[in-house]
Design a protein around this motif. Sequence first.
Motif, PDB file in Angstrom:
ATOM      1  N   LEU A 190      36.122 -12.566  14.109  1.00  0.00           N
ATOM      2  CA  LEU A 190      36.474 -11.173  13.845  1.00  0.00           C
ATOM      3  C   LEU A 190      35.703 -10.609  12.661  1.00  0.00           C
ATOM      4  O   LEU A 190      35.222  -9.473  12.705  1.00  0.00           O
ATOM      5  CB  LEU A 190      37.988 -11.053  13.618  1.00  0.00           C
ATOM      6  CG  LEU A 190      38.532  -9.658  13.284  1.00  0.00           C
ATOM      7  CD1 LEU A 190      38.146  -8.638  14.351  1.00  0.00           C
ATOM      8  CD2 LEU A 190      40.052  -9.710  13.123  1.00  0.00           C
ATOM      9  N   THR A 191      35.601 -11.387  11.576  1.00  0.00           N
ATOM     10  CA  THR A 191      34.931 -10.866  10.376  1.00  0.00           C
ATOM     11  C   THR A 191      33.459 -10.560  10.633  1.00  0.00           C
ATOM     12  O   THR A 191      32.862  -9.722   9.952  1.00  0.00           O
ATOM     13  CB  THR A 191      35.070 -11.840   9.190  1.00  0.00           C
ATOM     14  OG1 THR A 191      34.695 -11.166   7.988  1.00  0.00           O
ATOM     15  CG2 THR A 191      34.199 -13.074   9.347  1.00  0.00           C
ATOM     16  N   LYS A 192      32.874 -11.219  11.633  1.00  0.00           N
ATOM     17  CA  LYS A 192      31.464 -11.009  11.958  1.00  0.00           C
ATOM     18  C   LYS A 192      31.268  -9.993  13.088  1.00  0.00           C
ATOM     19  O   LYS A 192      30.135  -9.725  13.492  1.00  0.00           O
ATOM     20  CB  LYS A 192      30.832 -12.343  12.372  1.00  0.00           C
ATOM     21  CG  LYS A 192      30.800 -13.388  11.267  1.00  0.00           C
ATOM     22  CD  LYS A 192      30.494 -14.783  11.792  1.00  0.00           C
ATOM     23  CE  LYS A 192      29.095 -14.904  12.327  1.00  0.00           C
ATOM     24  NZ  LYS A 192      28.082 -14.830  11.234  1.00  0.00           N
ATOM     25  N   SER A 193      32.376  -9.434  13.605  1.00  0.00           N
ATOM     26  CA  SER A 193      32.304  -8.599  14.808  1.00  0.00           C
ATOM     27  C   SER A 193      31.849  -7.168  14.545  1.00  0.00           C
ATOM     28  O   SER A 193      31.394  -6.479  15.461  1.00  0.00           O
ATOM     29  CB  SER A 193      33.667  -8.560  15.492  1.00  0.00           C
ATOM     30  OG  SER A 193      34.605  -7.838  14.689  1.00  0.00           O
ATOM     31  N   GLY A 224      37.473  -1.894  10.031  1.00  0.00           N
ATOM     32  CA  GLY A 224      38.386  -2.692   9.226  1.00  0.00           C
ATOM     33  C   GLY A 224      37.749  -3.961   8.701  1.00  0.00           C
ATOM     34  O   GLY A 224      38.310  -4.610   7.816  1.00  0.00           O
ATOM     35  N   THR A 225      36.580  -4.339   9.240  1.00  0.00           N
ATOM     36  CA  THR A 225      35.843  -5.477   8.692  1.00  0.00           C
ATOM     37  C   THR A 225      34.726  -4.954   7.794  1.00  0.00           C
ATOM     38  O   THR A 225      34.383  -3.778   7.823  1.00  0.00           O
ATOM     39  CB  THR A 225      35.256  -6.362   9.806  1.00  0.00           C
ATOM     40  OG1 THR A 225      34.345  -5.583  10.606  1.00  0.00           O
ATOM     41  CG2 THR A 225      36.359  -6.909  10.694  1.00  0.00           C
ATOM     42  N   ASN A 226      34.157  -5.858   6.986  1.00  0.00           N
ATOM     43  CA  ASN A 226      33.103  -5.446   6.054  1.00  0.00           C
ATOM     44  C   ASN A 226      31.893  -6.371   6.187  1.00  0.00           C
ATOM     45  O   ASN A 226      31.852  -7.228   7.065  1.00  0.00           O
ATOM     46  CB  ASN A 226      33.645  -5.441   4.621  1.00  0.00           C
ATOM     47  CG  ASN A 226      34.239  -6.791   4.221  1.00  0.00           C
ATOM     48  OD1 ASN A 226      33.654  -7.835   4.469  1.00  0.00           O
ATOM     49  ND2 ASN A 226      35.422  -6.775   3.608  1.00  0.00           N
ATOM     50  N   ASP A 227      30.925  -6.181   5.321  1.00  0.00           N
ATOM     51  CA  ASP A 227      29.689  -6.961   5.410  1.00  0.00           C
ATOM     52  C   ASP A 227      29.794  -8.342   4.767  1.00  0.00           C
ATOM     53  O   ASP A 227      28.918  -9.191   4.962  1.00  0.00           O
ATOM     54  CB  ASP A 227      28.535  -6.194   4.751  1.00  0.00           C
ATOM     55  CG  ASP A 227      28.185  -4.919   5.511  1.00  0.00           C
ATOM     56  OD1 ASP A 227      28.434  -4.882   6.732  1.00  0.00           O
ATOM     57  OD2 ASP A 227      27.675  -3.969   4.888  1.00  0.00           O
TER      58      ASP A 227
END
Length: 372
Positions: free
Chosen positions: A161-164, A168-171
């Motif tokens: 998810l964090t890489k998607s 709502g996610t970041n770099d």
Amino acid sequence: MKKRAILLVVSLLLAIACLTGCAKEDNPKPTESTGASLKIMFVVTGNLGGGTNNDDVNKALNDYVTKAGGSVDTYECNMDTSVYETTLKQAAESGNYDLIVTGFGTMAEPVQNTAAQYADQKFLIFDTSIDYTDGKNPNIISVQVNQNHGAFMAGVLAALLTKSGVEGTNDANAIGFVGAMESVAVVDCLIGYIEGAKYVDETIDVQYAFVGNHNDSALTKEMALTQNQAGADVIYGVSQSDLAVADAALEKNFYAICSDADDAKTIEATSKDTANHIVTSVIKDYYNMVYPILEKIGNGEAEFGKHISISYADGGVKLARNEYFDAILPEEVKAKFEEIEKKIINGEIEVDSAYNATAEKIQEIKASASGK
């Protein structure tokens, strides 16, 4: 004698008296027999009510006696560790119970101490393991699901998810973990979570912290916010206060993974916005952790003095898949998640566990959490 001790004795005597002199209005006569009737004492570490894990166990106990006969008495310890062993010993000393049931790691030592003094009393302890080396504890059965496998899949999902790139996610290539306390059970989840995340990406940064208890929602939220400020945009809460992680996720627009119950479905009636920030929950099936063992005990097939593990493949632990899971995750993330899940189910991936790892191995895995 202290007032608390007096109240404990009185409450326990009333429960015992009910076995011999009270009709069980809430347990109808069995409609079908699954084994011998059992008189059961359930020593509850916390409380009953509110949809807790203990409620699931209590339902399993009552469903068994409804079908096979017997009775269930309960004593709620309200998380007061000072009465755990006293309560167990008083129940065992009464001689009125075929089986004493309790659960969780904090009860492991009190159960073992009590079982050593009352060799004829049978015990069932759930969600933890017991030392059976050299023939120890022959009158105890312990049962546990492979929660480290569920935590592994939570780590897989968080890393995907964090890489998607979804909103709502970041770099930052970072995820988080906020555990109640540094107990074997919580560290077992941390180990699985780290290994799952690293399976997806060896360079991911897995931040982790421990609150020190299950009840401090404010500190749980604060730790989640701190990890988010450091880049973590998916944080796994392993605590009775895990919804505090979801509160933090709502406040700062990131994602939470909760534990034990399907928290998104639980919270949606009062806060749909919070539910929208819970991507999944790692759920342990407490009902089916306990009920099949009761049947084996009733049928005379149970082997005391042994530990039982229920695998991910057998449904002992699962990740909640609901409309929030579907809405948050892109199809390519779901497909990759399911591909890795099949490998866990087929036994193609080995996951370390805090229950059989050395202190050096646990430290090695913790050290690997930081990004490379």
